[in-house]
Design a protein around this motif. Structure first.
Motif, mmCIF file in Angstrom:
data_model
loop_
_atom_site.group_PDB
_atom_site.id
_atom_site.type_symbol
_atom_site.label_atom_id
_atom_site.label_comp_id
_atom_site.label_asym_id
_atom_site.label_seq_id
_atom_site.Cartn_x
_atom_site.Cartn_y
_atom_site.Cartn_z
ATOM 1 N N ARG A 159 0.831 -1.167 0.000
ATOM 2 C CA ARG A 159 0.000 0.000 0.000
ATOM 3 C C ARG A 159 0.870 1.221 0.000
ATOM 4 N N LEU A 160 0.299 2.357 0.302
ATOM 5 C CA LEU A 160 1.051 3.585 0.303
ATOM 6 C C LEU A 160 2.220 3.507 1.264
ATOM 7 N N SER A 194 3.575 5.177 -2.449
ATOM 8 C CA SER A 194 3.348 3.734 -2.395
ATOM 9 C C SER A 194 4.578 2.959 -2.820
ATOM 10 N N ASP A 232 -4.659 7.609 -4.640
ATOM 11 C CA ASP A 232 -4.886 6.194 -4.344
ATOM 12 C C ASP A 232 -5.176 5.464 -5.650
#
Length: 294
Positions: free
Chosen positions: A4-5, A172, A196
């Protein structure tokens, strides 16, 4: 993306220094008990007194990565692998489950500042992050390239992204994958950064970018749900995702690891992953910081 980030770890470590002794106590241990020393004890037995007194397990996540963390349709109620597994862990610990949605880049600083007890948010267990937190690993995945349906640019590998416009989530690990590839490109990519995965896909829809890299289970869900994208088969930087726990809180880390072992033994862990079609991403045993918990 194999995660993820990516939290700005330097910032997280600064927060740790500023927080000093303000975070939760770990139960007085410095190294954690480990699996051998906890034999014969239940996860509930291992909960640190400071957490036990609150009666709750405060979990933080960052919504927007189905099937891992998302809102139930038409509501602000969080669901997905991470909320459901977090609730199962809380039950094993004998604690009330509460979950908070927060910005991804604030998750580790919030953890170190004592705002929540654990973080479950599709977070890759990386060496850099382990400078600030410990991980109880619960998922294996890598980053996969997503393109428009029909793959009009004929992209097959990372090499094919050279010279093209690519959109990647800011901060990310997938951005890191793209940036490493770009160093190898004779003709550089143009890398756009999105907040995102969903907003990145809007750039594919509009033609502003020809590809993105997204965590493989997330990529497949978006592709299946919309019918608008294709996910290439190869995964990059595949590795474990972990439940993040403040490095000072080894007692809670061991309790969560024990809870994971109990859920693996009684089928609760498998049931959560199977509910969302990601059983193939299960870890085979209890893992802490990418290694078997011993």
């Amino acid at each position: 993306m194999a995660n993820r980030l990516f939290v700005a770890i330097a910032g997280a470590l600064v927060v740790s220094a500023l927080a000093g002794g303000c975070g939760r106590s770990s139960s007085g241990t410095t190294a954690g008990e480990g699996a051998a020393a906890t034999a014969g004890k239940s996860a509930k037995d291992l909960v640190p007194e400071a957490v036990r007194k609150t009666g709750e397990l405060r979990v933080a996540t960052s919504e927007g990565y189905p099937p891992m963390e998302m809102y139930k349709k038409g509501t602000q109620d969080l669901t997905g692998v991470d909320p459901d597994l977090g609730a199962a862990i809380a039950e094993k610990l004998g604690l009330k489950f509460t979950i908070t949605n927060a910005a991804f880049d604030g998750l580790i600083p919030g953890l170190q500042g004592g705002r929540w007890d654990i973080v479950m948010s599709s977070m890759s267990d990386t060496e850099e992050r382990r400078g600030a937190v410990d991980f109880v690993d619960y998922f294996n995945a890598g980053g996969a390239i997503m393109v428009k349906k029909g793959n009009p640019e004929g992209i097959k590998t990372l090499d094919d992204l050279c010279g093209k416009t690519v959109v990647l989530a800011k901060g990310s690990s997938n951005l890191a994958i793209g940036e490493r590839q770009n160093e190898k490109c004779a003709t550089k990519m143009k890398i756009m950064q999105s907040e995102d995965a969903p907003t990145g896909l809007l750039s594919l829809d509009s033609g502003r970018a020809v590809a993105t890299i997204v965590d493989s289970p997330v990529a497949h869900m978006y592709a299946n749900d919309t019918g608008n994208y294709e996910v290439l088969s190869e995964q990059y930087d595949a590795g474990p995702w972990g439940i993040a726990i403040d490095k000072r809180n080894t007692g809670l880390r061991d309790a969560v690891a024990k809870a994971m072992g109990e859920l693996q033994a009684d089928g609760g862990y498998k049931a959560v992953l199977d509910e969302y079609g990601v059983g193939a991403n299960a870890v085979p045993e209890v893992m802490v910081n990418t290694a078997p918990w011993k």
